[in-house]
Design a protein around this motif. Structure first.
Motif, short mmCIF file in Angstrom:
data_model
loop_
_atom_site.label_atom_id
_atom_site.label_comp_id
_atom_site.label_asym_id
_atom_site.label_seq_id
_atom_site.Cartn_x
_atom_site.Cartn_y
_atom_site.Cartn_z
N VAL A 248 1.27 -1.07 -0.46
CA VAL A 248 -0.07 -0.06 -0.17
C VAL A 248 0.91 1.18 -0.01
CG1 VAL A 248 -1.46 1.39 1.60
CG2 VAL A 248 -2.17 -1.12 1.39
N VAL A 249 1.54 1.15 0.66
CA VAL A 249 2.73 2.37 0.82
C VAL A 249 3.43 2.72 -0.52
CG1 VAL A 249 4.88 3.74 2.26
CG2 VAL A 249 3.34 2.45 3.67
N ALA A 250 4.05 1.72 -1.43
CA ALA A 250 4.48 2.14 -2.28
C ALA A 250 3.79 2.50 -3.35
CB ALA A 250 5.36 0.67 -2.70
N GLU A 251 2.40 2.16 -3.51
CA GLU A 251 1.26 1.78 -4.18
C GLU A 251 0.88 3.65 -4.65
OE1 GLU A 251 -1.70 -1.34 -3.93
OE2 GLU A 251 -0.49 -2.59 -5.05
N LEU A 252 0.82 4.65 -3.48
CA LEU A 252 0.07 5.86 -3.01
C LEU A 252 1.08 6.76 -3.14
CD1 LEU A 252 -2.82 4.76 -0.60
CD2 LEU A 252 -2.89 5.00 -3.38
N THR A 253 1.95 6.59 -2.54
CA THR A 253 2.92 7.57 -2.52
C THR A 253 4.64 7.23 -3.37
OG1 THR A 253 4.70 6.02 -1.23
CG2 THR A 253 2.85 7.19 0.63
N GLY A 254 4.58 5.74 -4.28
CA GLY A 254 5.61 6.39 -4.62
C GLY A 254 7.10 5.59 -4.00
N HIS A 255 6.76 5.31 -3.09
CA HIS A 255 8.22 5.16 -2.09
C HIS A 255 7.87 4.59 -1.31
CE1 HIS A 255 7.39 6.45 1.67
NE2 HIS A 255 6.87 7.53 1.58
N GLU A 256 8.88 3.03 -1.10
CA GLU A 256 8.80 1.38 0.08
C GLU A 256 9.06 2.65 1.59
OE1 GLU A 256 8.89 -1.42 -0.52
OE2 GLU A 256 8.71 -0.93 -3.38
N PRO A 257 8.69 1.89 1.44
CA PRO A 257 8.10 2.52 4.06
C PRO A 257 9.69 1.91 4.47
CG PRO A 257 6.72 0.48 3.36
CD PRO A 257 7.88 0.22 1.63
N ARG A 258 9.75 2.87 5.03
CA ARG A 258 11.24 3.64 5.48
C ARG A 258 11.43 2.31 6.25
NH1 ARG A 258 7.94 8.17 5.37
NH2 ARG A 258 9.27 9.97 5.23
N THR A 259 12.55 2.03 5.97
CA THR A 259 12.96 0.60 7.32
C THR A 259 13.44 1.24 8.33
OG1 THR A 259 15.64 1.31 6.64
CG2 THR A 259 14.62 0.37 4.81
N TRP A 260 13.39 0.11 8.77
CA TRP A 260 14.37 -0.31 10.61
C TRP A 260 15.49 1.38 10.76
CZ3 TRP A 260 11.21 -1.21 14.47
CH2 TRP A 260 10.42 -1.49 14.74
N GLN A 261 15.94 0.85 9.95
CA GLN A 261 17.30 1.71 10.03
C GLN A 261 17.10 2.74 9.44
OE1 GLN A 261 17.36 -1.06 8.35
NE2 GLN A 261 18.10 -2.25 9.44
N ASP A 262 16.40 3.34 9.08
CA ASP A 262 15.59 5.04 8.15
C ASP A 262 15.24 5.56 10.23
OD1 ASP A 262 16.43 4.75 5.98
OD2 ASP A 262 14.22 4.02 5.55
N PHE A 263 14.08 4.69 10.73
CA PHE A 263 12.75 5.02 11.70
C PHE A 263 14.32 5.29 13.11
CE2 PHE A 263 11.92 3.54 16.02
CZ PHE A 263 11.20 5.04 16.13
N LEU A 264 14.97 4.21 13.48
CA LEU A 264 16.55 4.56 14.30
C LEU A 264 17.47 4.98 14.25
CD1 LEU A 264 16.36 0.54 14.46
CD2 LEU A 264 15.54 2.45 16.45
N ALA A 265 17.48 5.72 12.57
CA ALA A 265 19.04 6.95 12.37
C ALA A 265 17.46 8.09 13.35
CB ALA A 265 19.34 7.38 12.00
N ASP A 266 16.68 8.39 12.63
CA ASP A 266 16.39 9.64 13.02
C ASP A 266 15.91 10.29 14.32
OD1 ASP A 266 17.20 10.05 10.35
OD2 ASP A 266 14.67 9.54 9.55
N HIS A 267 15.38 8.00 15.23
CA HIS A 267 15.04 8.46 16.24
C HIS A 267 15.58 8.22 17.37
CE1 HIS A 267 11.12 8.94 13.48
NE2 HIS A 267 11.17 9.62 14.73
N LYS A 268 16.96 7.61 17.00
CA LYS A 268 18.02 6.98 18.06
C LYS A 268 17.71 7.66 19.55
CE LYS A 268 22.61 8.30 16.49
NZ LYS A 268 23.40 7.63 16.33
N ASP A 269 17.62 9.40 19.79
CA ASP A 269 17.83 9.94 20.62
C ASP A 269 16.47 9.77 21.83
OD1 ASP A 269 20.70 10.52 20.20
OD2 ASP A 269 19.48 12.92 18.97
N ALA A 270 15.15 9.36 21.26
CA ALA A 270 14.46 9.70 21.45
C ALA A 270 14.05 8.01 23.05
CB ALA A 270 13.01 8.96 20.46
N PHE A 271 15.22 6.70 22.52
CA PHE A 271 15.03 6.27 23.73
C PHE A 271 16.29 6.25 24.92
CE2 PHE A 271 14.46 4.29 18.81
CZ PHE A 271 13.62 3.01 19.53
N ALA A 272 15.81 6.11 25.47
CA ALA A 272 16.49 6.38 26.92
C ALA A 272 17.11 5.56 26.90
CB ALA A 272 15.15 5.67 28.09
#
Length: 272
Positions: A248-272
């Motif tokens: 669904v994400v790729a079909e509607l947005t034209g890009h693949e879902p963000r990977t775990w690595q993408d998410f963690l790179a951007d949010h690692k400061d949120a982890f205590a």
């Protein structure tokens, strides 16, 4: 105009940014100058305040957290949107939502059923778990749960916002439920390992029985019967039913879902 409820949450903020340049109005409960665009103060506890913002032809993004008045408030807003003549409602629900199901799945199921009968063109998004909820689950390098060893899918809320933006800015299509998912599903042991890699320290997942997880949640301040329901819901979610992925994400947005690595790179400061 695109009217965005829940604009200060993770999905709402991402959607407001994604719709920069479009005629949009963020709906907030209190002043929110940091949204970077026009906003109006209204509250689901007073549905008429949201209804008063709607005009014929508007597109409405319907989303909020769960609270005791959730179902009645969302139903009321849907009815007010129908009376106002909105062109479409794009609503955030959850995977396996159905009246009578556990916790939020049951509440969303009631709202989804009301929306289907409202006469308003709709798109219902029924995603899996949100990656952005994971930082609160990791404490002192440990994540507890009763999911077992099965894989569970999580989606980055930014991808969900991208899906919503695509639907809200395209011609209104047929009424439909969408099941957007994130990247490859992982077990919670694997998720903990990925978090540990990103943080550069050990993070482990400890699997508990439903009874043990219930007691753990109670110690965290979660009252009964919600603690028991949540522990049982985790066990049900971990039965493999939330492992399948969609395109669904790729079909509607034209890009693949963000990977775990993408998410963690951007949010690692949120982890205590």
């Amino acid at each position: 105009m695109i009217v965005i409820t829940g604009a200060t949450g993770n999905i709402g903020r991402a959607l407001v940014r994604r719709l920069h340049g479009h005629d949009r109005l963020a709906v907030v409960r209190r002043p929110a100058e940091d949204l970077g665009g026009p906003y109006a103060m209204a509250d689901f506890d007073e549905p008429e305040t949201i209804g008063g913002l709607l005009s014929p032809g508007d597109r409405l993004f319907l989303n909020s957290g769960i609270w005791p008045g959730f179902v009645d408030a969302h139903r009321a807003v849907i009815d007010l949107a129908a009376a106002a003549g909105v062109a479409q409602i794009v609503a955030v629900s959850v995977r396996d939502a159905a009246p009578g199901a556990r916790l939020g799945m049951g509440l969303h199921g009631q709202v989804d059923a009301h929306l289907r009968k409202s006469g308003v063109p709709y798109a219902i998004l029924q995603p899996t778990g949100f990656m952005q909820t994971l930082p609160r689950d990791v404490r002192d390098g440990t994540m507890y749960g009763s999911y077992g060893s099965a894989a569970v899918n999580y989606i980055d809320t930014r991808d969900l916002a991208d899906v919503a933006a695509a639907l809200l800015t395209s011609p209104v299509g047929p009424d439909r439920e969408y099941l957007p998912t994130g990247p490859a599903s992982l077990s919670h042991e694997q998720i903990a390992a990925e978090i540990g890699k990103a943080l550069g320290r050990e993070v482990r997942y400890v699997n508990l029985s439903v009874a043990e997880m219930t007691a753990h949640l109670e110690r965290q301040g979660v009252p009964q019967p919600f603690a028991g329901e949540l522990a049982e819901l985790q066990a049900e979610t971990g039965n493999g039913g939330w492992a399948p992925t969609t395109t669904v994400v790729a079909e509607l947005t034209g890009h693949e879902p963000r990977t775990w690595q993408d998410f963690l790179a951007d949010h690692k400061d949120a982890f205590a």
